[in-house]
Design a protein around this motif. Structure first.
Motif, PDB file in Angstrom:
ATOM      1  N   LEU A 200     100.119  52.304  71.698  1.00 34.90           N
ATOM      2  CA  LEU A 200     100.881  53.553  71.681  1.00 34.90           C
ATOM      3  C   LEU A 200     100.672  54.328  72.987  1.00 34.90           C
ATOM      4  N   LYS A 201     101.345  53.873  74.030  1.00 32.67           N
ATOM      5  CA  LYS A 201     101.236  54.538  75.331  1.00 32.67           C
ATOM      6  C   LYS A 201     101.816  55.950  75.293  1.00 32.67           C
ATOM      7  N   LYS A 235     110.271  58.622  77.481  1.00 28.89           N
ATOM      8  CA  LYS A 235     109.444  57.529  76.977  1.00 28.89           C
ATOM      9  C   LYS A 235     108.844  57.921  75.635  1.00 28.89           C
ATOM     10  N   PHE A 236     108.785  56.972  74.716  1.00 29.75           N
ATOM     11  CA  PHE A 236     108.180  57.220  73.409  1.00 29.75           C
ATOM     12  C   PHE A 236     107.803  55.881  72.805  1.00 29.75           C
ATOM     13  N   SER A 237     106.804  55.884  71.936  1.00 34.47           N
ATOM     14  CA  SER A 237     106.262  54.617  71.432  1.00 34.47           C
ATOM     15  C   SER A 237     106.583  54.332  69.979  1.00 34.47           C
ATOM     16  N   THR A 238     107.373  55.186  69.346  1.00 25.96           N
ATOM     17  CA  THR A 238     107.742  54.877  67.966  1.00 25.96           C
ATOM     18  C   THR A 238     109.069  55.515  67.607  1.00 25.96           C
ATOM     19  N   ALA A 243     106.993  56.513  62.143  1.00 29.54           N
ATOM     20  CA  ALA A 243     106.146  57.652  62.511  1.00 29.54           C
ATOM     21  C   ALA A 243     104.965  57.815  61.555  1.00 29.54           C
ATOM     22  N   ASN A 244     105.165  57.554  60.264  1.00 31.01           N
ATOM     23  CA  ASN A 244     104.058  57.691  59.317  1.00 31.01           C
ATOM     24  C   ASN A 244     102.956  56.679  59.597  1.00 31.01           C
ATOM     25  N   GLU A 245     103.343  55.463  59.971  1.00 31.22           N
ATOM     26  CA  GLU A 245     102.330  54.449  60.275  1.00 31.22           C
ATOM     27  C   GLU A 245     101.554  54.831  61.538  1.00 31.22           C
ATOM     28  N   VAL A 246     102.254  55.405  62.516  1.00 28.75           N
ATOM     29  CA  VAL A 246     101.567  55.869  63.725  1.00 28.75           C
ATOM     30  C   VAL A 246     100.519  56.923  63.372  1.00 28.75           C
ATOM     31  N   ARG A 250      96.428  56.438  64.012  1.00 28.03           N
ATOM     32  CA  ARG A 250      95.759  57.382  64.911  1.00 28.03           C
ATOM     33  C   ARG A 250      94.701  58.203  64.188  1.00 28.03           C
ATOM     34  N   ALA A 251      94.810  58.297  62.872  1.00 27.86           N
ATOM     35  CA  ALA A 251      93.785  59.003  62.101  1.00 27.86           C
ATOM     36  C   ALA A 251      92.434  58.306  62.185  1.00 27.86           C
TER      37      ALA A 251
END
Length: 531
Positions: A200-201, A235-238, A243-246, A250-251
């Protein structure tokens, strides 16, 4: 600024400042499992296995993925047909990024001083996770490299009703979590949270940067957001679908701020920049794309007349970007404006002088002829720069929002941006490549339009490729579920017909994005009845 925007911004700027360098705030799940090892769908675990076994499993899943193998037939920058087999493709680029990233990660992991303690407090820097992220980072790139990415983004938004369009980094996460397969139990490769987080850049969706934070100046936005436009972040990674999985992965890194990459992602990102700025020059030199005269004119003119350029009105520079020195001065000003946290005129000039001396005066002074002498000169050039960059890694406990906890020191940072400038100014904008690129753009657009028309053809839709039909059904279900669970993230109409259109459009984009260059040319010709 919105209240939500201020909260996220404040959280990002202060998240690492108060860290105790010796602390180890790695949360544990109720079961005792390190959350970095968690998978979307639990799998049987050998209680006697070493903890890194999970990460090695991820690395092997990636290396055996057909999406990874496909990269060998996808353009990096210069098309394969232009100069023969020596040119990098996305696979060889990914392998080199993996090598550079691993070398950096091994050094950071072995650090027992304050810097190492800081990194461990942030979740650690496992070399295997870094290798997995580096192997995966370009999986989402479509045919014809960045050109294909731009065309897919435009037609997705303008023709397919997809407000989020297309982005290679977001497509990578979609491949890892949904499109690729590992067994029959779940979609995606079911990778650990650590590896999913490490790709997730740009850990945000496109639309959240369109609907929020628009009053933040570019210098206070994360790198990759750029000038927020009506379409959202550059630029975006999702995509919103994931978004919920991201948020879940990240949690597992509670000490990482809202807009910050994990440490392992930062290492991968730096390695990508290094490979992009050095190894791609290998291709350009071999292909004869970089001409000493034109590069020398740009760099020498700016060095000779730096004070004059500094006084020139911005409008005059922008109106004549191809005049020698103008584009380099525009880069200096843009860097000073957006990255004042690190930008330095003396370091910028030193970088221009170094690139001029080692690239222009040394390497490019002798055209590549395939002989031993030029091969050795090229190898020495790459090794010298690579060693320099790998020695220039520093750790910042409280990084600027446009940087990360792991970063290049000031001079190396400027060296990279000048090398990347040479890449962009004299290769990507090379008029000699324009004819081929225009044809490639037409191929990508005709593929999207043709496949979308096929799926909406009442008489012939059932004969469309089975993978495309099934993908459209699955994507439509995903959008309907998203509407039920999180309708606020959907932009535009959300009636059933619109959801079906989005599902069909996303499936078409998925299909085209997974083709190789040659497959794209072949399928486009077949759909148009050519060849």
């Amino acid at each position: 600024m919105t209240e939500r925007g201020q909260a996220k911004y404040d959280d990002t700027r202060t998240s690492a400042i108060d860290l105790d360098p010796g602390s180890q705030p790695v949360a544990k799940a109720p079961s005792g499992l390190d959350p970095r090892h968690a998978r979307a769908v639990p799998e049987a675990v050998d209680p006697h296995a070493h903890p890194t076994t999970d990460f090695r499993t991820d690395l092997e899943r990636l290396r055996f993925s057909p999406y990874f193998s496909r990269l060998s037939a996808v353009t990096q920058v210069v098309p394969q047909a232009s100069v023969g087999p020596v040119i990098h493709n996305r696979l060889t680029h990914s392998i080199k990024v993996t090598s550079v990233a691993r070398a950096i990660a091994v050094g950071l992991q072995a650090d027992t001083g304050p810097a190492g303690n800081i990194l461990r407090s942030l979740g650690g820097c496992d070399p295997i996770v870094v290798q997995a992220a580096a192997s995966a980072h370009d999986l989402g790139h479509p045919p014809f490299g960045h050109l294909g990415e731009r065309v897919l983004d435009r037609v997705a938004r303008e023709r397919l009703g997809l407000p989020e369009g297309f982005e290679g980094n977001a497509q990578t996460f979609r491949i890892l979590t949904e499109l690729d397969t590992h067994g029959a139990a779940q979609p995606g490769l079911n990778l650990t949270s650590a590896v999913r987080a490490a790709v997730l850049k740009y850990p945000w969706t496109r639309l959240e940067w369109r609907d929020n934070f628009t009053d933040l100046p570019p210098s206070e936005r994360p790198r990759g957001v750029g000038d927020v436009s009506p379409t959202g972040a550059h630029k975006f990674s999702t995509y919103s679908l994931h978004a919920n999985e991201v948020a879940t992965v990240r949690a597992a890194y509670p000490a990482i701020g809202a807009w910050q990459q994990t440490v392992e992602c930062q290492v991968m990102d730096i390695a990508d920049d290094i490979a992009y700025s050095i190894h791609d020059l290998d291709d350009f030199y071999r292909a004869g794309v970089l001409q000493q005269a034109s590069v020398s004119a740009e760099l020498r003119t700016w060095l000779r007349e730096q004070s004059l350029f500094a006084r020139m009105p911005l409008a005059d520079l922008a109106a004549r970007p191809r005049d020698p020195g103008n584009s380099l001065e525009l880069l200096r000003r843009r860097t000073a404006s957006r990255d004042a946290w690190i930008a330095d005129d003396d370091a910028f000039r030193a970088a221009v002088e170094r690139v001029n001396e080692e690239l222009v005066d040394d390497l490019l002074s002798v055209p590549f002829d395939g002989g031993i002498a030029t091969e050795r000169a090229l190898s020495a050039f790459i090794r010298s720069w690579l060693d320099r960059f790998q020695r220039a890694i520093v750790v910042d406990p409280a990084p600027n929002v446009r940087s990360g906890h792991v970063q290049l020191e000031r001079q190396a940072w400027h060296d990279v941006i000048v090398l990347k400038f040479v890449h962009a100014r004299f290769v990507l904008d090379n008029p000699d490549l324009a004819t081929a690129q225009r044809g490639q753009a037409r191929i990508v657009e005709s593929l999207v339009v043709g496949l979308d028309e096929w799926l909406t053809d009442r008489d012939d839709a059932a004969r469309a490729p089975r993978r495309l039909i099934e993908s459209a059904e699955a994507a439509t279900e995903s959008y309907l579920q998203l509407r039920a669970d999180n309708p606020e993230v959907l932009s535009g109409p959300t009636d059933d017909a619109s959801m079906r259109r989005r599902g069909r459009g996303r499936a078409v984009i998925d299909y085209v994005a997974t083709l190789t260059d040659a497959q794209a040319i072949s399928v486009a010709g077949s759909i148009r009845g050519i060849g």
